[in-house]
Design a protein around this motif. Structure first.
Motif, short mmCIF file in Angstrom:
data_model
loop_
_atom_site.label_atom_id
_atom_site.label_comp_id
_atom_site.label_asym_id
_atom_site.label_seq_id
_atom_site.Cartn_x
_atom_site.Cartn_y
_atom_site.Cartn_z
N PHE A 75 0.87 -1.18 0.00
CA PHE A 75 0.00 0.00 0.00
C PHE A 75 0.90 1.23 0.00
CE2 PHE A 75 -1.68 3.28 2.92
CZ PHE A 75 -2.97 3.48 2.48
N TYR A 92 -4.13 6.43 -3.18
CA TYR A 92 -3.29 5.29 -2.85
C TYR A 92 -3.34 4.23 -3.94
CZ TYR A 92 -7.27 2.41 -1.15
OH TYR A 92 -8.42 1.67 -1.04
N MET A 94 -2.42 0.04 -4.68
CA MET A 94 -2.27 -1.27 -4.05
C MET A 94 -1.65 -2.24 -5.04
SD MET A 94 -3.51 -1.46 -0.88
CE MET A 94 -3.70 -3.23 -0.75
#
Length: 156
Positions: A75, A92, A94
């Motif tokens: 992350f 963000y 991932m």
């Protein structure tokens, strides 16, 4: 080597709301203080923590990596807006086992109530190449929100 991944993007949005019996400043600290965040933002039993770093400021990055059942999650977030005790906005990305599975924008609002704080999380995601879906992300995020709420209730 031939790339066998079918390329796709699935867009999704969800909202999660909760009320907690603590002041917005306590909720904010649960994000702002890395030692406090580590108490609720982590894996479940069997989670092997990897790299963790937090630069909690506008433009700052947060990295959290770990492995669970032989799946490594990576992350990486960038904070784009922070208003103390009121809101957070971050983007963000991932990765799972090295595959980029999504890019998202998350907003958290901390609204004072007569009994504590109303939390509102809204997330917009681009889920890539079938590795992840909006429903899967919402389910995982619900677990994180529940962990946050449980932590905050324990502080009341």
């Amino acid at each position: 080597m031939t790339d066998t991944v079918t390329r796709s993007i699935n867009h999704a949005q969800f909202t999660i709301e909760r009320e907690v019996p603590v002041a917005p400043a306590v909720v904010f600290q649960a994000f702002a203080d890395p030692a406090v965040k580590a108490k609720w933002f982590g894996g479940e039993e069997g989670w092997e923590q990897g790299e963790v770093s937090v630069d909690f400021e506008v433009g700052g990055r947060e990295i959290n990596e770990g492995t669970f059942h032989e799946v490594t999650s990576h992350f990486v977030a960038t904070y784009t807006d922070i208003v103390v005790n009121e809101r957070l906005v971050y983007t963000y990305d991932m990765w799972l086992n090295g595959s980029h599975i999504s890019t998202s924008v998350a907003t958290w609002e901390f609204e004072p109530t007569t009994t504590g704080t109303k939390l509102t999380l809204v997330e917009f995601g681009a889920h890539l190449d079938g590795f992840d879906t909006g429903a899967q992300r919402e389910e995982g995020t619900l677990g994180l929100v529940d962990a946050l709420v449980n932590y905050l209730v324990s502080q009341a």
